[in-house]
Write a protein that holds these residues in place. Structure first.
Motif, PDB file in Angstrom:
ATOM      1  N   ASP A 109       0.838  -1.197   0.000  1.00 33.43           N
ATOM      2  CA  ASP A 109       0.000   0.000   0.000  1.00 33.43           C
ATOM      3  C   ASP A 109       0.875   1.250   0.000  1.00 33.43           C
ATOM      4  OD1 ASP A 109      -2.616   1.283   0.128  1.00 33.43           O
ATOM      5  OD2 ASP A 109      -2.067   1.848   2.167  1.00 33.43           O
ATOM      6  N   ALA A 110       1.956   1.221   0.794  1.00 36.43           N
ATOM      7  CA  ALA A 110       2.877   2.357   0.850  1.00 36.43           C
ATOM      8  C   ALA A 110       3.570   2.575  -0.482  1.00 36.43           C
ATOM      9  CB  ALA A 110       3.914   2.131   1.949  1.00 36.43           C
ATOM     10  N   LEU A 111       3.873   1.514  -1.203  1.00 34.41           N
ATOM     11  CA  LEU A 111       4.547   1.621  -2.498  1.00 34.41           C
ATOM     12  C   LEU A 111       3.611   2.056  -3.618  1.00 34.41           C
ATOM     13  CD1 LEU A 111       6.777  -1.577  -2.361  1.00 34.41           C
ATOM     14  CD2 LEU A 111       7.575   0.791  -2.298  1.00 34.41           C
ATOM     15  N   GLY A 112       2.324   2.104  -3.328  1.00 37.90           N
ATOM     16  CA  GLY A 112       1.370   2.526  -4.347  1.00 37.90           C
ATOM     17  C   GLY A 112       0.890   1.410  -5.244  1.00 37.90           C
ATOM     18  N   VAL A 113       1.102   0.150  -4.863  1.00 36.84           N
ATOM     19  CA  VAL A 113       0.580  -0.978  -5.651  1.00 36.84           C
ATOM     20  C   VAL A 113      -0.938  -1.020  -5.463  1.00 36.84           C
ATOM     21  CG1 VAL A 113       0.605  -3.473  -5.990  1.00 36.84           C
ATOM     22  CG2 VAL A 113       2.718  -2.257  -5.431  1.00 36.84           C
ATOM     23  N   ARG A 114      -1.666  -0.972  -6.559  1.00 36.11           N
ATOM     24  CA  ARG A 114      -3.124  -0.878  -6.491  1.00 36.11           C
ATOM     25  C   ARG A 114      -3.846  -1.977  -7.255  1.00 36.11           C
ATOM     26  NH1 ARG A 114      -1.648   1.595  -2.933  1.00 36.11           N
ATOM     27  NH2 ARG A 114      -1.892   3.812  -2.456  1.00 36.11           N
ATOM     28  N   ASP A 115      -3.109  -2.904  -7.839  1.00 36.66           N
ATOM     29  CA  ASP A 115      -3.778  -3.933  -8.637  1.00 36.66           C
ATOM     30  C   ASP A 115      -3.058  -5.257  -8.481  1.00 36.66           C
ATOM     31  OD1 ASP A 115      -5.656  -5.073 -10.326  1.00 36.66           O
ATOM     32  OD2 ASP A 115      -5.535  -3.434 -11.771  1.00 36.66           O
ATOM     33  N   GLY A 116      -3.738  -6.317  -8.873  1.00 35.42           N
ATOM     34  CA  GLY A 116      -3.190  -7.662  -8.762  1.00 35.42           C
ATOM     35  C   GLY A 116      -4.301  -8.661  -8.580  1.00 35.42           C
ATOM     36  N   VAL A 117      -3.971  -9.787  -7.964  1.00 33.89           N
ATOM     37  CA  VAL A 117      -4.937 -10.855  -7.711  1.00 33.89           C
ATOM     38  C   VAL A 117      -4.728 -11.366  -6.291  1.00 33.89           C
ATOM     39  CG1 VAL A 117      -5.793 -13.122  -8.429  1.00 33.89           C
ATOM     40  CG2 VAL A 117      -4.914 -11.526 -10.151  1.00 33.89           C
ATOM     41  N   LEU A 118      -5.818 -11.507  -5.557  1.00 39.43           N
ATOM     42  CA  LEU A 118      -5.790 -12.108  -4.223  1.00 39.43           C
ATOM     43  C   LEU A 118      -6.063 -13.603  -4.378  1.00 39.43           C
ATOM     44  CD1 LEU A 118      -5.800 -11.960  -1.122  1.00 39.43           C
ATOM     45  CD2 LEU A 118      -8.219 -11.350  -1.252  1.00 39.43           C
ATOM     46  N   VAL A 119      -5.123 -14.438  -3.909  1.00 43.14           N
ATOM     47  CA  VAL A 119      -5.241 -15.882  -4.086  1.00 43.14           C
ATOM     48  C   VAL A 119      -5.343 -16.552  -2.721  1.00 43.14           C
ATOM     49  CG1 VAL A 119      -4.249 -17.935  -5.145  1.00 43.14           C
ATOM     50  CG2 VAL A 119      -3.779 -15.683  -6.125  1.00 43.14           C
ATOM     51  N   GLY A 141      -9.840  -0.221   3.159  1.00 40.66           N
ATOM     52  CA  GLY A 141      -9.205   1.068   3.398  1.00 40.66           C
ATOM     53  C   GLY A 141      -7.816   1.196   2.805  1.00 40.66           C
ATOM     54  N   THR A 142      -7.304   0.148   2.184  1.00 34.82           N
ATOM     55  CA  THR A 142      -5.997   0.208   1.525  1.00 34.82           C
ATOM     56  C   THR A 142      -6.197   0.180   0.015  1.00 34.82           C
ATOM     57  OG1 THR A 142      -5.574  -2.180   1.276  1.00 34.82           O
ATOM     58  CG2 THR A 142      -5.119  -1.188   3.440  1.00 34.82           C
ATOM     59  N   GLY A 143      -5.130   0.394  -0.716  1.00 36.21           N
ATOM     60  CA  GLY A 143      -5.204   0.345  -2.164  1.00 36.21           C
ATOM     61  C   GLY A 143      -5.421  -1.047  -2.711  1.00 36.21           C
ATOM     62  N   LEU A 144      -5.319  -2.055  -1.857  1.00 36.56           N
ATOM     63  CA  LEU A 144      -5.507  -3.441  -2.284  1.00 36.56           C
ATOM     64  C   LEU A 144      -6.909  -3.962  -2.000  1.00 36.56           C
ATOM     65  CD1 LEU A 144      -2.123  -4.862  -0.897  1.00 36.56           C
ATOM     66  CD2 LEU A 144      -2.598  -4.044  -3.215  1.00 36.56           C
ATOM     67  N   ALA A 145      -7.790  -3.092  -1.535  1.00 35.86           N
ATOM     68  CA  ALA A 145      -9.106  -3.545  -1.079  1.00 35.86           C
ATOM     69  C   ALA A 145      -9.917  -4.204  -2.187  1.00 35.86           C
ATOM     70  CB  ALA A 145      -9.877  -2.363  -0.494  1.00 35.86           C
ATOM     71  N   GLY A 146      -9.760  -3.748  -3.415  1.00 35.17           N
ATOM     72  CA  GLY A 146     -10.622  -4.252  -4.478  1.00 35.17           C
ATOM     73  C   GLY A 146     -10.026  -5.345  -5.324  1.00 35.17           C
ATOM     74  N   LEU A 147      -8.960  -6.002  -4.857  1.00 34.94           N
ATOM     75  CA  LEU A 147      -8.339  -7.041  -5.675  1.00 34.94           C
ATOM     76  C   LEU A 147      -9.331  -8.168  -5.966  1.00 34.94           C
ATOM     77  CD1 LEU A 147      -4.779  -7.565  -4.112  1.00 34.94           C
ATOM     78  CD2 LEU A 147      -5.446  -6.091  -6.018  1.00 34.94           C
ATOM     79  N   PRO A 148      -9.397  -8.635  -7.235  1.00 40.96           N
ATOM     80  CA  PRO A 148     -10.211  -9.821  -7.516  1.00 40.96           C
ATOM     81  C   PRO A 148      -9.619 -11.038  -6.804  1.00 40.96           C
ATOM     82  CG  PRO A 148      -8.871  -9.232  -9.412  1.00 40.96           C
ATOM     83  CD  PRO A 148      -8.720  -8.124  -8.434  1.00 40.96           C
ATOM     84  N   ALA A 149     -10.466 -11.921  -6.324  1.00 37.78           N
ATOM     85  CA  ALA A 149     -10.019 -13.064  -5.526  1.00 37.78           C
ATOM     86  C   ALA A 149     -10.287 -14.374  -6.251  1.00 37.78           C
ATOM     87  CB  ALA A 149     -10.711 -13.070  -4.176  1.00 37.78           C
ATOM     88  N   VAL A 150      -9.350 -15.305  -6.090  1.00 34.79           N
ATOM     89  CA  VAL A 150      -9.471 -16.649  -6.648  1.00 34.79           C
ATOM     90  C   VAL A 150      -9.045 -17.636  -5.574  1.00 34.79           C
ATOM     91  CG1 VAL A 150      -8.728 -18.241  -8.447  1.00 34.79           C
ATOM     92  CG2 VAL A 150      -8.932 -15.803  -8.964  1.00 34.79           C
ATOM     93  N   ALA A 151      -9.806 -18.714  -5.398  1.00 36.83           N
ATOM     94  CA  ALA A 151      -9.446 -19.780  -4.458  1.00 36.83           C
ATOM     95  C   ALA A 151      -8.870 -20.942  -5.253  1.00 36.83           C
ATOM     96  CB  ALA A 151     -10.670 -20.230  -3.664  1.00 36.83           C
ATOM     97  N   VAL A 152      -7.691 -21.438  -4.847  1.00 36.36           N
ATOM     98  CA  VAL A 152      -7.020 -22.481  -5.621  1.00 36.36           C
ATOM     99  C   VAL A 152      -6.394 -23.522  -4.699  1.00 36.36           C
ATOM    100  CG1 VAL A 152      -6.446 -20.795  -7.410  1.00 36.36           C
ATOM    101  CG2 VAL A 152      -4.743 -21.395  -5.701  1.00 36.36           C
ATOM    102  N   SER A 153      -6.123 -24.658  -5.306  1.00 33.43           N
ATOM    103  CA  SER A 153      -5.267 -25.669  -4.693  1.00 33.43           C
ATOM    104  C   SER A 153      -4.187 -26.005  -5.708  1.00 33.43           C
ATOM    105  CB  SER A 153      -6.054 -26.929  -4.324  1.00 33.43           C
ATOM    106  OG  SER A 153      -5.150 -27.972  -3.979  1.00 33.43           O
TER     107      SER A 153
END
Length: 592
Positions: A109-119, A141-153
């Motif tokens: 969040d401090a580095l300004g990363v705002r996108d990606g994937v939550l796994v 409340g962080t820039g990562l709040a809206g990351l799309p999520a995927v559940a995997v094995s």
């Protein structure tokens, strides 16, 4: 190419996930594979299909930077994550949100990363829903709040196709890199290979690197030449960000090594050990006297001077190439305590006591981005070269003299002061006026004079007074001054002076007026030329150079270059050494 960094608590399956996703081993050392623990940065890659119906050429190559999740290796994690625009954030279904999950999230969040994937990993061991819910709450409340999520094995393969689709979706969301941006490659690895020599690797965020390019690493360090470039193990003549690159270099590396340094195009960044910043995060509850600043792959201790309102000055133990809007993570005792947004990488001297409060007032309204209008207004007088190195686009700039920009408020103040000083119609000494007005360059006085006032023979006089210079001499001066404003260092030849009708007495009168400088018996240049010529040599700071190198930078013949460099020698701006080599004398500005 896309570049994605992993993040998450130790033993939450980041490396296992990458093995399943790419078929490559991110743990590079025998110790890492034996212990099942990532210690250093790992690099793997794969091709992600563009989607149904898309042509094969649209497939996206994705490089992953695998970082350690253990708290002892936080610095290594930050070195890998620093230049990367997107994250693959792993949280184990059977482990849930953990301390290093939180620390990695705070750092990103401090580095300004705002996108990606939550796994959510290890779904074969536990229901992913509780871990996902807890993670969503922690990231709110962080820039990562809206990351799309995927559940995997990764073990069974369940969800891996959905993960590939989610990673492919980053293509349209990530901001497009700027291929024309100046290069700043943060080295996250540096080593020597037999037959290849010195090699550094890093994430090229913007710009391009090509064989033959010259890159700099710091003041007093010899430049390095690019011998070759690879992208993910493949040779290429030119690499354009965003990309994972390995760069083969020729030259002498810094004594401390290249890992944690930035390789930059010459003269394109403000290489500085002092910066004014806006702090955020837990650090605001108690701002310490010392912090460690993590930017790119660098981790540099810094002294902190508090100004108030979250504004502070960082004095770094070694210079870094900084720009307005850069984001850094700050740590104390190896724990993330917040962020630092770079507001001014070339700050002015700030005195003791209440001066700090005034500096906080001046920076509180800073937009946090490089804006030409704001920077000019805030600084009063500033060179376009200074702003360019600080990251400001100066294409729309309108310099007053040379490369100087002057804020509207300063123009108004100067006009009023000159009008008052010359109200009785008597001439006023120009040099004294320059000092009283606080002008950083004498060349600024003439273009900033109000209507009805002109500079004549070293004095400011009413415009209706007779010009003491003969017409031919005046035309010569105006021609040379116009050339200097364009960045040209002109000097007429004796034959040209004769053709213009300008004799020795005329030249002596113009030199006495302060509008020409005599470099030698036959070479006369516009006032301000030596200062502008010295600034043009700034990229040669820290190494000896020849008169021919100076002549090329000045774009003048040797008959001008030789007396000009000798004038700079006499003025103490350059120092003559063995073999007729020159070096620029260091200029130190007092800062606290």
């Amino acid at each position: 190419m896309m570049v994605v960094v992993t993040a998450g608590h130790v033993d939450h399956g980041k490396s296992t996930l990458l093995r399943a996703l790419t078929g490559m081993e991110p743990d590079r050392t025998e110790e890492e594979r034996r212990r099942g623990l990532t210690i250093d940065l790992g690099f793997v890659w794969t091709d992600i299909p563009a989607g149904p119906g898309a042509p094969p050429a649209a497939d996206e190559r994705v490089a992953f930077v695998d970082v350690p999740g253990h708290e002892r290796f936080l610095g290594t994690m930050l070195a890998g994550a620093g230049p990367v625009p997107a994250v693959l954030f792993a949280v184990a279904a059977d482990g849930g949100w953990m301390p290093q999950s939180q620390e990695h999230a705070t750092a990103l969040d401090a580095l300004g990363v705002r996108d990606g994937v939550l796994v959510v990993t290890r779904t074969d061991l536990a229901d992913p829903a509780p871990a996902l819910a807890r993670t969503r709450a922690a990231l709110a409340g962080t820039g990562l709040a809206g990351l799309p999520a995927v559940a995997v094995s990764a073990r069974t393969g369940d969800g891996m196709d959905r993960l590939r689709t989610a990673v492919a979706g980053l293509r349209d969301r990530l901001p497009a890199p700027d291929p024309g941006a100046p290069v700043r490659l943060w080295a996250d690895r540096a080593f020597t290979l037999p037959g290849h020599g010195l090699v550094v690797t890093g994430t090229l965020r913007d710009g391009a690197i090509a064989r033959g390019d010259v890159l700099e690493t710091g003041p007093g360090q010899a430049p390095l030449t690019v011998r070759g470039v690879q992208e993910l193990g493949r040779d290429t003549d030119r690499s354009t960000g965003t990309a994972r690159v390995a760069v083969k270099l020729r030259g002498e590396p810094p004594r401390g090594g290249l890992r944690g340094t930035a390789l930059c195009a010459p003269g394109t960044y403000a290489l500085t050990d002092t910066a004014d910043v806006r702090l955020a995060g837990a650090v605001l509850r108690r701002i310490p006297n010392r912090l460690t600043v993590h930017l790119g792959s660098a981790a540099v201790p810094a002294a902190v001077r508090r100004f108030g309102r979250g504004i502070a000055r960082l004095v770094l133990e070694r210079p870094l190439p900084l720009r307005i809007g850069d984001r850094a993570v700050v740590t104390e005792h190896r724990r993330v305590v917040g962020s630092a947004l770079i507001l001014d990488p070339v700050p002015p001297y700030v005195g003791p006591r209440r001066a700090g409060g005034r500096r906080a007032d001046a920076l509180t309204g800073h937009p946090g981005t490089p804006d030409l209008g704001h920077e000019t207004a805030a600084r009063g007088f500033v060179r376009t070269g200074t702003l360019h190195r600080a990251g400001v686009d100066c294409a729309a700039a309108e310099p007053v003299a040379g490369d100087w920009l002057v804020a509207a408020a300063e123009r108004t103040r100067i006009a009023a002061a000159v009008t008052a000083a010359t109200a009785d119609g008597e001439p006023v000494d120009a040099d004294g006026l320059v000092r009283r007005l606080g002008l950083p360059d004498r060349a600024l006085l003439a273009p900033l004079l109000p209507e009805g006032r002109v500079l004549r023979a070293g004095r400011v006089v009413p415009a209706d007074r007779a010009d003491p210079l003969p017409a031919a001499a005046r035309r010569l001066v105006e021609t040379l001054e116009a050339g200097l404003a364009r960045g040209e260092f002109e000097a007429p030849t004796p034959a040209q002076l004769i053709a213009l009708g300008v004799g020795r007495r005329d030249l002596a009168l113009v030199v006495q007026s302060g509008r020409l400088v005599r470099l030698s018996e036959t070479v006369y240049v516009a006032a301000g030329t030596p200062e502008s010529a010295a600034r043009a040599l700034a990229p040669l700071t820290g190494r000896p150079f020849t008169v021919s190198e100076a002549r090329i930078r000045w774009n003048v013949p040797r008959r001008i270059a030789l007396p000009l460099i000798e004038h700079l020698d006499r003025a103490g701006i350059t120092r003559r050494g063995p073999d007729d080599l020159r070096t620029l004398r260091p200029t130190r500005e007092k800062r606290t």
